[in-house]
Motif scaffolding. Sequence first.
Motif, PDB file in Angstrom:
ATOM      1  N   SER A 188       5.313   6.265  -8.602  1.00 36.23           N
ATOM      2  CA  SER A 188       3.866   6.353  -8.412  1.00 36.23           C
ATOM      3  C   SER A 188       3.123   5.705  -9.582  1.00 36.23           C
ATOM      4  CB  SER A 188       3.450   7.818  -8.266  1.00 36.23           C
ATOM      5  OG  SER A 188       2.060   7.917  -8.074  1.00 36.23           O
TER       6      SER A 188
ATOM      7  N   GLN B  46       3.326   1.918  -9.278  1.00 41.16           N
ATOM      8  CA  GLN B  46       2.424   1.392  -8.252  1.00 41.16           C
ATOM      9  C   GLN B  46       0.973   1.396  -8.727  1.00 41.16           C
ATOM     10  OE1 GLN B  46       3.307   3.737  -4.802  1.00 41.16           O
ATOM     11  NE2 GLN B  46       5.202   2.644  -4.385  1.00 41.16           N
ATOM     12  N   ARG B  47       0.579   2.426  -9.455  1.00 40.15           N
ATOM     13  CA  ARG B  47      -0.792   2.463  -9.979  1.00 40.15           C
ATOM     14  C   ARG B  47      -0.995   1.345 -11.004  1.00 40.15           C
ATOM     15  NH1 ARG B  47      -5.354   5.210  -9.855  1.00 40.15           N
ATOM     16  NH2 ARG B  47      -6.589   5.404 -11.734  1.00 40.15           N
TER      17      ARG B  47
ATOM     18  N   GLN C 202       0.523  -1.500 -11.023  1.00 42.85           N
ATOM     19  CA  GLN C 202       0.431  -2.730 -10.228  1.00 42.85           C
ATOM     20  C   GLN C 202      -0.967  -2.873  -9.631  1.00 42.85           C
ATOM     21  OE1 GLN C 202       2.267  -5.210 -10.031  1.00 42.85           O
ATOM     22  NE2 GLN C 202       4.355  -4.595 -10.432  1.00 42.85           N
ATOM     23  N   ALA C 203      -1.533  -1.769  -9.123  1.00 41.15           N
ATOM     24  CA  ALA C 203      -2.866  -1.823  -8.529  1.00 41.15           C
ATOM     25  C   ALA C 203      -3.910  -2.234  -9.559  1.00 41.15           C
ATOM     26  CB  ALA C 203      -3.220  -0.462  -7.923  1.00 41.15           C
TER      27      ALA C 203
ATOM     28  N   LEU D  63       2.341  -4.020  -3.350  1.00 40.58           N
ATOM     29  CA  LEU D  63       2.130  -2.599  -3.103  1.00 40.58           C
ATOM     30  C   LEU D  63       2.490  -2.254  -1.658  1.00 40.58           C
ATOM     31  CD1 LEU D  63      -1.323  -2.103  -4.845  1.00 40.58           C
ATOM     32  CD2 LEU D  63       0.904  -1.339  -5.663  1.00 40.58           C
TER      33      LEU D  63
ATOM     34  N   GLY E 164      -0.454  -2.236   1.036  1.00 40.77           N
ATOM     35  CA  GLY E 164      -1.588  -2.650   0.211  1.00 40.77           C
ATOM     36  C   GLY E 164      -2.739  -3.213   1.017  1.00 40.77           C
TER      37      GLY E 164
ATOM     38  N   TRP F 266      -3.299   1.692  -1.462  1.00 42.65           N
ATOM     39  CA  TRP F 266      -1.881   1.547  -1.152  1.00 42.65           C
ATOM     40  C   TRP F 266      -1.305   2.875  -0.699  1.00 42.65           C
ATOM     41  CZ3 TRP F 266      -3.861   2.144  -5.930  1.00 42.65           C
ATOM     42  CH2 TRP F 266      -3.286   3.072  -6.770  1.00 42.65           C
TER      43      TRP F 266
ATOM     44  N   ASP G  40       1.142   5.827  -1.023  1.00 37.92           N
ATOM     45  CA  ASP G  40       1.881   6.493  -2.095  1.00 37.92           C
ATOM     46  C   ASP G  40       2.611   7.725  -1.567  1.00 37.92           C
ATOM     47  OD1 ASP G  40       2.748   6.703  -4.713  1.00 37.92           O
ATOM     48  OD2 ASP G  40       1.012   7.848  -5.378  1.00 37.92           O
TER      49      ASP G  40
END
Length: 152
Positions: free
Chosen positions: A48, A51-52, A54-55, A111, A114, A132, A134
């Motif tokens: 998680s 991914q955050r 990456q965002a 993502l 995404g 995205w 999660d």
Amino acid sequence: MPVSARRSQPVRARGFSMVETLVALFVLAVGVLGVTALQATSLRGGSSSHQRSQAVLIAYDLMDRLRANRSAALNGDYNRAVDDDLPSGDGAPPLADDDLAEWFNTRLGLLPGGAAAINCGADGTCTVSVVWDDSRAEAGATARQFDFTSEI
């Protein structure tokens, strides 16, 4: 010493009994299960967090693209909602659709599930919202969103 005298002395126990061995194995099994659960939670949290991150990088990348093509951004060429169709670049002016198509295909694809919304006002303030999936990180959490607002 006579033989009968030896038999009356108590016999000393040696080693572990079966009950002690089973209790030790049970304690060990509970410990291993606890460590396994901790590892699984750590992996979900790490995923998680990745991914955050990456965002955040994806939103910053788009904001840099908006700054590079400021006049088109101020005209609203980049504006889109989350549920809009994906842009397809054609290589012809205006180049905002090409820029968005490349960004959606290469960056937002990092993502899971995404999507993005972009809103630039005439005053030069732009907001990029990256959404995205999660659900792997937390049960019941289907979508996360990162909003980034800046002046271009």
